[in-house]
Enzyme design. Sequence first.
Site, PDB file in Angstrom:
ATOM      1  N   TYR A 131       0.849  -1.193   0.000  1.00  0.00           N
ATOM      2  CA  TYR A 131       0.000   0.000   0.000  1.00  0.00           C
ATOM      3  C   TYR A 131       0.885   1.243   0.000  1.00  0.00           C
ATOM      4  O   TYR A 131       1.594   1.516   0.959  1.00  0.00           O
ATOM      5  CB  TYR A 131      -0.929   0.028   1.214  1.00  0.00           C
ATOM      6  CG  TYR A 131      -1.923  -1.108   1.279  1.00  0.00           C
ATOM      7  CD1 TYR A 131      -2.227  -1.879   0.157  1.00  0.00           C
ATOM      8  CD2 TYR A 131      -2.569  -1.422   2.473  1.00  0.00           C
ATOM      9  CE1 TYR A 131      -3.140  -2.926   0.230  1.00  0.00           C
ATOM     10  CE2 TYR A 131      -3.498  -2.446   2.552  1.00  0.00           C
ATOM     11  CZ  TYR A 131      -3.769  -3.200   1.432  1.00  0.00           C
ATOM     12  OH  TYR A 131      -4.677  -4.231   1.505  1.00  0.00           O
ATOM     13  N   PRO A 187     -15.979  -4.779   2.929  1.00  0.00           N
ATOM     14  CA  PRO A 187     -17.302  -5.223   3.372  1.00  0.00           C
ATOM     15  C   PRO A 187     -18.443  -4.317   2.918  1.00  0.00           C
ATOM     16  O   PRO A 187     -19.609  -4.681   3.049  1.00  0.00           O
ATOM     17  CB  PRO A 187     -17.178  -5.213   4.903  1.00  0.00           C
ATOM     18  CG  PRO A 187     -16.144  -4.175   5.182  1.00  0.00           C
ATOM     19  CD  PRO A 187     -15.158  -4.307   4.059  1.00  0.00           C
ATOM     20  N   LEU A 188     -18.087  -3.156   2.359  1.00  0.00           N
ATOM     21  CA  LEU A 188     -19.111  -2.243   1.846  1.00  0.00           C
ATOM     22  C   LEU A 188     -19.099  -2.194   0.321  1.00  0.00           C
ATOM     23  O   LEU A 188     -19.532  -1.222  -0.292  1.00  0.00           O
ATOM     24  CB  LEU A 188     -18.910  -0.837   2.430  1.00  0.00           C
ATOM     25  CG  LEU A 188     -18.967  -0.765   3.964  1.00  0.00           C
ATOM     26  CD1 LEU A 188     -18.783   0.655   4.444  1.00  0.00           C
ATOM     27  CD2 LEU A 188     -20.281  -1.341   4.489  1.00  0.00           C
ATOM     28  N   GLY A 189     -18.606  -3.284  -0.286  1.00  0.00           N
ATOM     29  CA  GLY A 189     -18.668  -3.389  -1.741  1.00  0.00           C
ATOM     30  C   GLY A 189     -17.965  -2.261  -2.459  1.00  0.00           C
ATOM     31  O   GLY A 189     -18.545  -1.631  -3.349  1.00  0.00           O
ATOM     32  N   GLY A 218     -17.505   0.556  -1.558  1.00  0.00           N
ATOM     33  CA  GLY A 218     -18.222   1.800  -1.322  1.00  0.00           C
ATOM     34  C   GLY A 218     -19.629   1.843  -1.878  1.00  0.00           C
ATOM     35  O   GLY A 218     -20.431   2.704  -1.511  1.00  0.00           O
ATOM     36  N   ALA A 256     -22.930   4.159  -0.728  1.00  0.00           N
ATOM     37  CA  ALA A 256     -23.338   5.333  -1.507  1.00  0.00           C
ATOM     38  C   ALA A 256     -24.190   5.013  -2.723  1.00  0.00           C
ATOM     39  O   ALA A 256     -24.785   5.923  -3.310  1.00  0.00           O
ATOM     40  CB  ALA A 256     -22.094   6.106  -1.950  1.00  0.00           C
ATOM     41  N   GLY A 257     -24.261   3.775  -3.155  1.00  0.00           N
ATOM     42  CA  GLY A 257     -25.020   3.457  -4.358  1.00  0.00           C
ATOM     43  C   GLY A 257     -24.423   4.125  -5.585  1.00  0.00           C
ATOM     44  O   GLY A 257     -23.201   4.279  -5.698  1.00  0.00           O
TER      45      GLY A 257
END
Length: 341
Positions: free
Chosen positions: A62, A210-212, A214, A218-219
């Site tokens: 990173y 875990p939030l795809g 983002g 936020a969709g």
Amino acid sequence: MAGEMRRIKLGSQGMEVSAIGLGCMTLTDSSYGVAKPEEDMIKLIHHAVQSDVTHLNTANYYGPYTNEILIGKVLMGLERGNVQLSTKFGIKSINWDGADICGDPEYVRACCEDSLKRLDVDYIDLYYVHCVDARVPIEITMGELKKLVEGGKIKYIGLYEATPSTIRRAHAVHPITAVQIEWSLWTRNHEEEVIPTWRELGIGIVPYGPLGSGFLAAGTKLVENMSDYDFRKYITRLQVENLERNKMVFEKINEIAVRKGCTLSQLALSWLLHHGFDVGPIPGTTKIENLNQNIGASSVKLSPSDLAELEAIASPAAFKGNRLPPAIEALSKVETPQFSI
């Protein structure tokens, strides 16, 4: 807020972490766009630890290297035993066509020594093989990691997106404490074979993304606000041909979040936490308000019917498109050569 975060156990060797950790990649890495001011990111990590989010996850690649240096600056002001530090080695270079991975013993040890210097610590809590080397038997790589454990350089060993057969072979050399995978309502392809293998062997599960990437936070606004330098532009799930279908799935999940009185990101994290006390997701963020929201996910309660409804909507085939560029996603399916004495 301190004291609210529960602890979980990873593996059977004694490692305990906060149920929700912090993925630190985006704090310095520009993969999601422009990197943020260092001073702000140091404040964010301090806020995380003060809020009992004590599992910090980084990697030597990173930056490269700058992420570990940043974490090292933060750790200088903290009690070392209050933080569980995870880092990774193995990726020399990576692009849309694949990656140069190395699992040679000499490289393993050199990477560990360099990470210890950048982090300015005496030991690493959890050291991951960051992708498996297709040229080196996993037993060879694990043999050197076992020596690092015996020498006190690292406490626990982890794998990253490894196949069931690789996990079994590695675990036979030295117990694996955790495996890191992309797992969420957005990505469920590991549930049939990989996760049952870990459960059988008593290995902890650390879901990244875990939030795809983002999207579960936020969709479609995520796509609208992406910079030209954001690698997620190349994920086909976020491209025009799939976006309308995936937006429909997002909206159905969001209806449940509204009904539960939480945000969709909290719902997504709670869904993972409800899968067991061996699951510790590591959502990343560069904003304190988002971090606070993620912490709140630990208080969201889901009934068996809630879980069933979510899993019916976000089935493994619900979201259309690839979660990563194909050549990079293929790294999770790499098998190493058979080991012979």
